[in-house]
Write a protein that holds these residues in place. Structure first.
Motif, PDB file in Angstrom:
ATOM      1  N   VAL A  50     -30.262  24.422  -8.364  1.00 16.72           N
ATOM      2  CA  VAL A  50     -29.343  24.046  -9.578  1.00 16.72           C
ATOM      3  C   VAL A  50     -27.949  23.435  -8.769  1.00 16.72           C
ATOM      4  CG1 VAL A  50     -27.924  24.184 -11.476  1.00 16.72           C
ATOM      5  CG2 VAL A  50     -29.953  25.380 -11.077  1.00 16.72           C
ATOM      6  N   SER A  51     -27.562  22.159  -8.860  1.00 22.29           N
ATOM      7  CA  SER A  51     -26.485  21.793  -8.465  1.00 22.29           C
ATOM      8  C   SER A  51     -25.441  21.072  -9.633  1.00 22.29           C
ATOM      9  CB  SER A  51     -26.721  20.304  -7.169  1.00 22.29           C
ATOM     10  OG  SER A  51     -27.259  20.582  -6.386  1.00 22.29           O
ATOM     11  N   VAL A  52     -24.094  21.294  -9.666  1.00 14.16           N
ATOM     12  CA  VAL A  52     -23.197  20.948 -10.384  1.00 14.16           C
ATOM     13  C   VAL A  52     -22.261  19.771  -9.977  1.00 14.16           C
ATOM     14  CG1 VAL A  52     -20.995  21.915 -11.848  1.00 14.16           C
ATOM     15  CG2 VAL A  52     -23.099  23.257 -11.161  1.00 14.16           C
ATOM     16  N   CYS A  53     -22.094  18.983 -10.978  1.00 11.40           N
ATOM     17  CA  CYS A  53     -21.362  17.477 -10.990  1.00 11.40           C
ATOM     18  C   CYS A  53     -20.153  17.826 -11.613  1.00 11.40           C
ATOM     19  CB  CYS A  53     -21.837  16.330 -11.532  1.00 11.40           C
ATOM     20  SG  CYS A  53     -21.232  14.742 -11.604  1.00 11.40           S
ATOM     21  N   GLU A  54     -18.919  17.759 -11.003  1.00 11.16           N
ATOM     22  CA  GLU A  54     -17.541  18.066 -11.273  1.00 11.16           C
ATOM     23  C   GLU A  54     -16.638  16.685 -11.413  1.00 11.16           C
ATOM     24  OE1 GLU A  54     -15.199  20.739  -9.111  1.00 11.16           O
ATOM     25  OE2 GLU A  54     -16.451  22.480  -9.914  1.00 11.16           O
ATOM     26  N   ALA A  55     -16.092  16.423 -12.498  1.00 10.72           N
ATOM     27  CA  ALA A  55     -15.332  15.258 -12.605  1.00 10.72           C
ATOM     28  C   ALA A  55     -14.187  15.387 -11.832  1.00 10.72           C
ATOM     29  CB  ALA A  55     -15.056  14.999 -14.152  1.00 10.72           C
ATOM     30  N   PRO A  56     -13.293  14.405 -11.543  1.00  7.76           N
ATOM     31  CA  PRO A  56     -12.349  14.716 -10.676  1.00  7.76           C
ATOM     32  C   PRO A  56     -11.154  15.542 -11.295  1.00  7.76           C
ATOM     33  CG  PRO A  56     -12.658  12.142 -10.946  1.00  7.76           C
ATOM     34  CD  PRO A  56     -13.552  13.043 -12.015  1.00  7.76           C
ATOM     35  N   LYS A  85     -21.055   6.767 -16.326  1.00  8.85           N
ATOM     36  CA  LYS A  85     -20.041   6.581 -15.692  1.00  8.85           C
ATOM     37  C   LYS A  85     -20.309   6.995 -14.117  1.00  8.85           C
ATOM     38  CE  LYS A  85     -16.756   7.264 -19.240  1.00  8.85           C
ATOM     39  NZ  LYS A  85     -15.840   8.043 -19.730  1.00  8.85           N
ATOM     40  N   GLY A  86     -21.725   7.210 -13.756  1.00 11.05           N
ATOM     41  CA  GLY A  86     -21.931   7.719 -12.263  1.00 11.05           C
ATOM     42  C   GLY A  86     -22.384   8.891 -11.910  1.00 11.05           C
ATOM     43  N   ALA A  87     -21.994   9.780 -13.084  1.00 14.33           N
ATOM     44  CA  ALA A  87     -22.215  11.065 -12.697  1.00 14.33           C
ATOM     45  C   ALA A  87     -23.756  11.582 -12.486  1.00 14.33           C
ATOM     46  CB  ALA A  87     -21.842  12.098 -14.169  1.00 14.33           C
ATOM     47  N   GLY A  88     -24.741  10.915 -13.171  1.00 14.20           N
ATOM     48  CA  GLY A  88     -26.112  11.092 -13.141  1.00 14.20           C
ATOM     49  C   GLY A  88     -26.552  10.443 -11.806  1.00 14.20           C
ATOM     50  N   ALA A  89     -26.123   9.398 -11.379  1.00 11.67           N
ATOM     51  CA  ALA A  89     -26.343   8.822  -9.950  1.00 11.67           C
ATOM     52  C   ALA A  89     -25.758   9.455  -8.948  1.00 11.67           C
ATOM     53  CB  ALA A  89     -25.698   7.274 -10.039  1.00 11.67           C
ATOM     54  N   ALA A  90     -24.629  10.121  -9.089  1.00  8.55           N
ATOM     55  CA  ALA A  90     -24.261  11.154  -8.013  1.00  8.55           C
ATOM     56  C   ALA A  90     -25.018  12.373  -7.958  1.00  8.55           C
ATOM     57  CB  ALA A  90     -22.685  11.564  -8.412  1.00  8.55           C
ATOM     58  N   LEU A  91     -25.652  12.740  -9.040  1.00  6.78           N
ATOM     59  CA  LEU A  91     -26.322  13.951  -8.953  1.00  6.78           C
ATOM     60  C   LEU A  91     -27.701  13.590  -8.163  1.00  6.78           C
ATOM     61  CD1 LEU A  91     -25.714  15.412 -12.533  1.00  6.78           C
ATOM     62  CD2 LEU A  91     -25.454  16.634 -10.222  1.00  6.78           C
ATOM     63  N   LEU A  92     -28.078  12.342  -8.489  1.00 12.32           N
ATOM     64  CA  LEU A  92     -29.351  12.108  -7.733  1.00 12.32           C
ATOM     65  C   LEU A  92     -29.195  11.984  -6.393  1.00 12.32           C
ATOM     66  CD1 LEU A  92     -31.209   9.233 -10.150  1.00 12.32           C
ATOM     67  CD2 LEU A  92     -32.153  11.632  -9.566  1.00 12.32           C
ATOM     68  N   GLN A  93     -28.062  11.150  -5.974  1.00 13.43           N
ATOM     69  CA  GLN A  93     -27.755  10.908  -4.356  1.00 13.43           C
ATOM     70  C   GLN A  93     -27.525  12.232  -3.598  1.00 13.43           C
ATOM     71  OE1 GLN A  93     -24.549   8.176  -5.046  1.00 13.43           O
ATOM     72  NE2 GLN A  93     -25.880   6.504  -5.944  1.00 13.43           N
ATOM     73  N   SER A  94     -27.216  13.457  -4.517  1.00 13.40           N
ATOM     74  CA  SER A  94     -27.065  14.750  -3.864  1.00 13.40           C
ATOM     75  C   SER A  94     -28.272  15.305  -3.620  1.00 13.40           C
ATOM     76  CB  SER A  94     -26.260  15.700  -4.587  1.00 13.40           C
ATOM     77  OG  SER A  94     -27.120  16.073  -5.700  1.00 13.40           O
ATOM     78  N   LEU A  95     -29.546  14.694  -3.838  1.00 15.80           N
ATOM     79  CA  LEU A  95     -30.685  15.445  -3.452  1.00 15.80           C
ATOM     80  C   LEU A  95     -30.974  15.153  -1.899  1.00 15.80           C
ATOM     81  CD1 LEU A  95     -32.839  13.920  -6.315  1.00 15.80           C
ATOM     82  CD2 LEU A  95     -32.157  16.383  -5.956  1.00 15.80           C
ATOM     83  N   PRO A  96     -31.683  16.451  -1.626  1.00 18.16           N
ATOM     84  CA  PRO A  96     -31.613  16.280  -0.122  1.00 18.16           C
ATOM     85  C   PRO A  96     -32.819  15.233   0.615  1.00 18.16           C
ATOM     86  CG  PRO A  96     -32.419  18.733  -0.996  1.00 18.16           C
ATOM     87  CD  PRO A  96     -32.046  17.698  -2.050  1.00 18.16           C
ATOM     88  N   ALA A  97     -32.349  14.513   1.330  1.00 15.40           N
ATOM     89  CA  ALA A  97     -32.960  13.303   2.103  1.00 15.40           C
ATOM     90  C   ALA A  97     -33.048  12.133   1.240  1.00 15.40           C
ATOM     91  CB  ALA A  97     -34.252  13.686   2.523  1.00 15.40           C
ATOM     92  N   TRP A  98     -32.261  12.083  -0.012  1.00 10.09           N
ATOM     93  CA  TRP A  98     -32.113  10.854  -1.175  1.00 10.09           C
ATOM     94  C   TRP A  98     -31.524   9.695  -0.379  1.00 10.09           C
ATOM     95  CZ3 TRP A  98     -33.935   9.919  -5.734  1.00 10.09           C
ATOM     96  CH2 TRP A  98     -33.549   8.817  -6.313  1.00 10.09           C
ATOM     97  N   PRO A  99     -32.110   8.573  -0.441  1.00  7.02           N
ATOM     98  CA  PRO A  99     -33.270   7.973  -0.796  1.00  7.02           C
ATOM     99  C   PRO A  99     -34.575   7.779  -0.165  1.00  7.02           C
ATOM    100  CG  PRO A  99     -32.021   6.171  -0.146  1.00  7.02           C
ATOM    101  CD  PRO A  99     -31.249   7.523   0.236  1.00  7.02           C
TER     102      PRO A  99
END
Length: 147
Positions: A50-56, A85-99
């Motif tokens: 599980v990874s967490v996305c924090e706002a600024p 606002k990009g939170a979901g995209a940031a979570l995807l981009q945090s995946l190992p070896a994405w894209p």
């Protein structure tokens, strides 16, 4: 926005369970809300990364959980005020070896907002099935699909 993606910490559990509960109740309007419980988060993420996305400002905006052995994205939940606002995209981009790596997930057919999000991020429908919460489509992200 500058999102911070970090590993889940024990002190996040209550907030992540609240996000999981509230977003499911708001989104899955076709399911009896009494079927969703705060305890579901711990049970449904057992054994997952599980990874967490924090706002600024440090608030938790959402999370992603994956079953790493199968490259399966089990959950991606973002609070409504942070959606688009990009939170979901940031979570995807945090995946190992994405894209450069293949991932897959299941998306409920009735959840058209989520399906549009995944399709916009390079996923393609690769299968169909049924669950207790409704019919779903299997979506797969393959590096070739983004080239």
């Amino acid at each position: 926005m500058n999102w911070k993606i970090r590993p889940n910490r024990p002190e996040d559990t209550i907030k992540l369970a609240e996000i999981y509960l509230s977003v499911r109740r708001q989104t899955f309007t076709w399911v009896d809300p009494g079927k969703f419980h705060r305890e579901d988060f711990a049970a449904h993420t057992n054994g997952e990364v599980v990874s967490v996305c924090e706002a600024p400002d440090g608030r938790i905006a959402g999370f992603i959980s994956i079953w790493a052995a199968d490259d399966f994205i089990h959950m991606l939940y973002v609070l409504p005020e942070f959606q688009g606002k990009g939170a979901g995209a940031a979570l995807l981009q945090s995946l190992p070896a994405w894209p450069r790596h293949t991932y897959r997930l299941k998306c409920l057919v009735n959840n058209s907002h989520a399906k549009a999000f995944y399709l916009a991020h390079g996923f393609q429908v690769t299968g169909r099935g049924a669950s207790t919460e409704g019919d779903y489509e299997e979506l797969s992200f393959t590096p070739a699909a983004t080239e």
